[in-house]
Design a protein around this motif. Sequence first.
Motif, PDB file in Angstrom:
ATOM      1  N   ASP A   1       0.709  -1.256   0.103  1.00 18.72           N
ATOM      2  CA  ASP A   1      -0.195   0.039  -0.021  1.00 18.72           C
ATOM      3  C   ASP A   1       0.785   1.230   0.002  1.00 18.72           C
ATOM      4  N   ALA A   2       0.380   2.222  -0.990  1.00 16.31           N
ATOM      5  CA  ALA A   2       1.093   3.498  -0.831  1.00 16.31           C
ATOM      6  C   ALA A   2       0.031   4.558  -0.961  1.00 16.31           C
ATOM      7  N   GLY A   3      -0.469   4.963   0.480  1.00 15.80           N
ATOM      8  CA  GLY A   3      -1.550   5.922   0.602  1.00 15.80           C
ATOM      9  C   GLY A   3      -2.785   5.140   0.316  1.00 15.80           C
ATOM     10  N   ARG A   4      -3.747   5.644  -0.604  1.00 12.37           N
ATOM     11  CA  ARG A   4      -4.762   5.328  -0.887  1.00 12.37           C
ATOM     12  C   ARG A   4      -4.750   4.111  -2.048  1.00 12.37           C
ATOM     13  N   ALA A   5      -3.584   3.945  -2.747  1.00 14.22           N
ATOM     14  CA  ALA A   5      -3.383   3.063  -3.893  1.00 14.22           C
ATOM     15  C   ALA A   5      -2.428   1.894  -3.322  1.00 14.22           C
ATOM     16  N   THR A   6      -2.363   0.900  -3.947  1.00 17.56           N
ATOM     17  CA  THR A   6      -1.411  -0.192  -4.010  1.00 17.56           C
ATOM     18  C   THR A   6      -0.512  -0.181  -5.199  1.00 17.56           C
ATOM     19  N   ARG A   7       0.872  -0.305  -4.749  1.00 19.06           N
ATOM     20  CA  ARG A   7       1.948  -0.149  -5.716  1.00 19.06           C
ATOM     21  C   ARG A   7       2.682  -1.486  -5.882  1.00 19.06           C
ATOM     22  N   VAL A   8       3.191  -1.728  -7.026  1.00 20.72           N
ATOM     23  CA  VAL A   8       3.916  -3.130  -7.274  1.00 20.72           C
ATOM     24  C   VAL A   8       5.348  -2.911  -6.851  1.00 20.72           C
ATOM     25  N   ALA A   9       5.628  -3.672  -5.881  1.00 26.36           N
ATOM     26  CA  ALA A   9       7.110  -3.896  -5.444  1.00 26.36           C
ATOM     27  C   ALA A   9       7.867  -4.735  -6.235  1.00 26.36           C
ATOM     28  N   VAL A  10       7.395  -5.840  -6.678  1.00 28.76           N
ATOM     29  CA  VAL A  10       8.156  -6.865  -7.635  1.00 28.76           C
ATOM     30  C   VAL A  10       7.159  -7.574  -8.596  1.00 28.76           C
ATOM     31  N   GLY A  11       7.195  -7.494  -9.873  1.00 30.08           N
ATOM     32  CA  GLY A  11       6.128  -8.004 -10.753  1.00 30.08           C
ATOM     33  C   GLY A  11       6.754  -9.328 -11.153  1.00 30.08           C
ATOM     34  N   PHE A  12       5.664 -10.181 -11.692  1.00 28.55           N
ATOM     35  CA  PHE A  12       6.047 -11.252 -12.289  1.00 28.55           C
ATOM     36  C   PHE A  12       5.163 -11.661 -13.441  1.00 28.55           C
ATOM     37  N   PRO A  13       5.399 -11.188 -14.565  1.00 29.01           N
ATOM     38  CA  PRO A  13       4.800 -11.437 -15.794  1.00 29.01           C
ATOM     39  C   PRO A  13       4.658 -12.726 -15.982  1.00 29.01           C
ATOM     40  N   PRO A  14       3.335 -12.990 -17.008  1.00 26.99           N
ATOM     41  CA  PRO A  14       3.038 -14.418 -17.316  1.00 26.99           C
ATOM     42  C   PRO A  14       4.165 -14.747 -18.341  1.00 26.99           C
ATOM     43  N   GLY A  15       4.258 -16.245 -18.143  1.00 24.67           N
ATOM     44  CA  GLY A  15       5.226 -16.941 -18.972  1.00 24.67           C
ATOM     45  C   GLY A  15       6.579 -17.318 -18.497  1.00 24.67           C
TER      46      GLY A  15
END
Length: 291
Positions: free
Chosen positions: A277-291
């Motif tokens: 969470d970053a304030g009122r929104a949620t941010r991606v810390a680490v992404g895991f793209p499909p594939g």
Amino acid sequence: MLVDKPGGMTSHDVVARARRALSVRKVGHAGTLDPMATGLLILGVGAATRLLGYVGGSGKTYEATVRLGQATVTDDREGDVVTTTSTAGLDDAAVRAAFAAQTGPLQQVPSAVSAVKVDGRRSYDRVRAGEAVELAARSVTVHRLEVRRIDRPSPDLVDVDVTVECTAGTYIRAIARDAGAALGVGGHLTALRRTTSGSFTVAEAGTVEESAAALVAGGGPGFLPLTDAARLLFPERSLTAEEARALGYGQRIPATGAAGTHAAVDPDGRLVALIEDAGRATRVAVGFPPG
């Protein structure tokens, strides 16, 4: 991959063997084990390498044997003996008390022959080059140290089997050294086996080849799917299809108010990202793209 590392191999040797078994270059490990040590070594393959930094910081459990009466240059059995002092005058109560003193919050000085970097170079490289190295103490915590057995293989030596639960970064070699120093007879580590790292256990591990085969087969001893591994490390946030799609595009989604990092999992059970969470929104810390 959960690997039960044999003695005589470095952690890098295990990674190299996994790369050959899988024909994949992107393999890393969490939580280095010395060559003489055995037990749980966690490998990440492909996108799972992004989780390794979180795994390595988890608490650990070890089973170890400490020999009292001899100190070595490396604080373990692989180094030359530098002092020998008879343990004939030591009773079991004194031994137990010395190890009890190695529990709780400690300021621990790592072994000079360790992977700690000094001005950009590994301490063990400096020692092997003939340099005198003094490392700074670091804060560690030993949550539990159980003396399981005290044996006397000769009148002048004492072997102590212990179980240690501790924070990441704790040197079991240093515990052996410091307990021996407190008793005035010296000490070093003769056996070390890691049995847990966070929620991962050696009971679930296999050899490198067994774990690699399980990964290829999609299931079996020594293999843990990425989403399952993330669930062991973090609380889960179940995403709607729309939320998963938004995160995949790098967009933010509404916050939940839950503190800390969460594993964001889509309706199909795929790990989409680690989110915060970053304030009122949620941010991606680490992404895991499909594939």
